[in-house]
Motif scaffolding. Structure first.
Motif, short mmCIF file in Angstrom:
data_model
loop_
_atom_site.label_atom_id
_atom_site.label_comp_id
_atom_site.label_asym_id
_atom_site.label_seq_id
_atom_site.Cartn_x
_atom_site.Cartn_y
_atom_site.Cartn_z
N LYS A 153 -4.49 8.88 1.24
CA LYS A 153 -3.67 8.27 2.30
C LYS A 153 -4.22 8.62 3.68
CE LYS A 153 0.54 8.41 -0.52
NZ LYS A 153 1.87 9.04 -0.70
N ARG B 214 -11.59 7.47 11.32
CA ARG B 214 -12.42 6.50 12.05
C ARG B 214 -13.86 7.01 12.08
NH1 ARG B 214 -9.82 6.51 17.69
NH2 ARG B 214 -9.75 8.73 17.16
N ARG C 85 -8.25 3.05 -0.71
CA ARG C 85 -7.24 2.01 -0.46
C ARG C 85 -6.95 1.21 -1.73
NH1 ARG C 85 -4.83 -0.56 3.75
NH2 ARG C 85 -4.16 -2.69 3.34
N GLU D 170 -3.38 0.90 -3.68
CA GLU D 170 -2.75 -0.41 -3.88
C GLU D 170 -2.54 -0.73 -5.35
OE1 GLU D 170 -4.86 -3.46 -1.86
OE2 GLU D 170 -4.39 -2.71 0.13
N ILE E 157 0.85 -1.19 0.00
CA ILE E 157 0.00 0.00 0.00
C ILE E 157 0.89 1.24 0.00
CG2 ILE E 157 -0.24 0.22 2.53
CD1 ILE E 157 -3.21 0.97 1.89
N TYR E 158 0.34 2.32 -0.58
CA TYR E 158 1.05 3.57 -0.71
C TYR E 158 2.29 3.40 -1.59
CZ TYR E 158 -1.76 4.58 3.45
OH TYR E 158 -2.78 4.73 4.35
N LYS F 20 -13.55 5.13 1.53
CA LYS F 20 -12.34 4.59 2.17
C LYS F 20 -11.86 3.33 1.44
CE LYS F 20 -11.07 4.48 6.30
NZ LYS F 20 -10.81 4.28 7.74
N MET F 21 -12.78 2.49 1.05
CA MET F 21 -12.40 1.27 0.34
C MET F 21 -11.79 1.61 -1.01
SD MET F 21 -14.75 -1.92 -0.98
CE MET F 21 -15.39 -0.93 -2.33
N SER G 296 -7.20 9.35 4.51
CA SER G 296 -8.51 8.74 4.75
C SER G 296 -8.39 7.37 5.41
CB SER G 296 -9.30 8.62 3.44
OG SER G 296 -8.76 7.60 2.60
N GLN G 297 -7.26 6.71 5.23
CA GLN G 297 -7.10 5.37 5.79
C GLN G 297 -6.99 5.38 7.31
OE1 GLN G 297 -7.57 2.70 3.50
NE2 GLN G 297 -8.17 4.62 2.54
N SER G 298 -6.70 6.56 7.87
CA SER G 298 -6.64 6.66 9.33
C SER G 298 -7.90 7.30 9.92
CB SER G 298 -5.41 7.48 9.74
OG SER G 298 -5.50 8.81 9.26
#
Length: 480
Positions: free
Chosen positions: A211, A217, A273, A277, A4-5, A269-270, A213-215
């Motif tokens: 990026k 909640r 990611r 990837e 990822i990233y 979010k999906m 957005s992956q953190s």
């Protein structure tokens, strides 16, 4: 897809190619300014001839901020009236009449639409122009209607957004549009243009937003572009019920992401990611809509009924208030009511969605019940409980049972007392809705039933409703 990233260099070529397609050229910008100046002069002269004073005309929205997409530009022309001289009632009643006559006298066709206020839409040189009334106020703290904030939003973004960042806004908009996540209206419940701009201002680039957005909640994250609350807990205390909080730097008591639903948030979010990837230009492309025949859809219904004992129920509405947000708000409410009521009647597996035609004259809410037989499985109390005898006596005439299952509960199968069509007719037919009127509830079983809505776009939507292949496009990207 474990990595990822990836290095930003690996996606630069993709982003450059996308930008070439979505970024407007200088000729387009000049053309839009000419159209704005034309409509501004027409309205200015007409309003003054009608004796109106104390107003300003200004360009707002994505064109004013230079964040619009090529071939998708529209103009937001705001007429800002002094609240000392004009009332909300005057805007709601008189503004539309005066502005419509002004434009029609110059040969422009007009349509009246509705948001915080009614506003007038016309088209010039194939560009949609929205003429929007608002109040000229000194501070966003003094707003009278939601659109009064718009000039403050425009000014803030113009001040804070760097030149390169404008392209990143375009990339994020195109990304969201490709997945029907762009727009704060109730139908979409996604990301508004202003929210997109704030995210780019906060994180600096399209990739950085993905990026970050992956953190995030759900129901816990608070994003501040300008520090006000300083503490995430204090911020979340102010906005308890919102999925994501992005504090409006123009009005710290407002969440710019308030319209975002948990469904849209999760989907974004999906997708973010997946792009990180496996970057691909297809993430920015609208899905192809192949033509669909009525017979294609009828065949799907027939096959579904064979394998799942499902039934399709449609509630036909006429639209009596053509404000999109009001209509969609009431249809969403209908969906929630139907789900709750059907579950109380023992229906567990269901899928519900709504459709509205482009003319905002017809609407449907469609329900698929996955177990639509005339029988239902009833679960009673444990056989050792005090209530077991009462349940047993009430169900001695059950079609099958009663029996005791492996966990000790009393079970039986009974014939349903209520037909689902009757349930829906009673619940929705007696409710008071101001935007839609129930005309009929019908079980969809044949081609003739589908043809009751003579609209090719409905047939395409209905096929998607039945198949629910939401991830087909993703699968094609990931497996290419």
């Amino acid at each position: 897809m474990s990595k990822i990233y990836p290095d930003d260099s690996s996606v630069n070529d993709i982003l450059k190619e996308v930008l070439q397609r979505i970024k407007p050229d200088e000729n387009m910008r000049k053309r839009l300014i000419v159209i704005y100046e034309t409509i501004r002069d027409v309205i200015q002269q007409c309003l003054e001839l009608n004796g109106l004073m104390n107003f300003e005309i200004s360009l707002q929205g994505s064109v004013a901020k230079d964040t619009f997409l090529s071939n998708e530009a529209d103009l937001d022309v705001f007429i800002l009236f002094s609240p000392n001289n004009y009332s909300t009632e005057w805007i709601n009643k008189e503004f539309v009449n005066i502005t419509t006559k002004c434009l029609q006298n110059q040969g422009y066709n007009t349509i009246v639409k509705y948001a915080a206020h009614p506003y007038v839409t016309t088209h010039i040189d194939n560009i949609e122009v929205d003429v929007v009334p608002a109040f000229l106020i000194e501070s966003p703290k003094n707003i009278i209607s939601a659109v009064d904030r718009t000039p403050f939003h425009t000014q803030y973004v113009k001040t804070k957004l760097c030149e390169k960042c404008k392209d990143d806004v375009r990339l994020l908009k195109a990304f969201l549009k490709a997945w029907d996540l762009y727009g704060a209206e109730i139908r979409v419940q996604g990301f508004s243009g202003y929210l997109v701009e704030l995210l780019i201002i906060k994180y600096g680039s399209f990739l950085n937003v993905l990026k970050a957005s992956q953190s995030w909640r759900a129901y816990k994250t608070c994003i501040e572009v300008e520090e006000f609350y300083g503490d995430e807990k204090a911020c979340r205390k102010r906005f308890k019920k919102d999925v994501l909080v992005v504090v409006d730097p123009v009005d710290f008591n407002r969440n710019a992401a308030a319209a975002l639903s948990i469904k849209s948030y999760a989907y974004f979010k999906m997708l973010a990611r997946l792009f990180l990837e496996k970057p691909a230009k297809e993430f920015f492309e609208l899905g192809f809509e192949p033509s669909v025949s009525v017979n294609d859809v009828a065949k799907i219904i027939e096959e579904r009924q064979k394998i799942s004992d499902s039934c399709i129920l449609a509630l036909f509405f006429s639209v009596i208030n053509r404000s999109p947000d009001v209509v969609w708000g009431q249809l969403k409410r209908v969906q929630r009511v139907l789900k709750n009521v059907l579950e109380k009647y023992g229906y567990r597996g269901m899928y519900i969605d709504s459709w509205v035609n482009d003319e905002m004259s017809k609407a449907l809410t469609v329900v698929e019940l996955l177990n639509c037989s005339g029988y239902e499985l009833r679960k009673g109390p444990p056989a050792y409980s005090n209530e077991s005898i009462n349940f047993l006596m009430k169900n001695l005439d059950a079609v099958i049972g009663p029996w005791i299952d492996e966990k000790g509960s009393i079970m039986c199968i009974r014939k349903r007392k209520h037909d689902p069509v009757g349930i829906l007719s009673k619940i929705v037919g007696t409710a008071m809705y101001t935007a839609v009127k129930l005309e009929e509830v019908k079980k969809i079983t044949s081609v003739s039933d589908i043809q009751l809505i003579n609209d090719p776009k409905f047939i395409i939507w209905f096929k998607k409703f039945l198949q629910r292949k939401h991830f087909d496009k993703i699968a094609r990207i990931l497996t290419k």
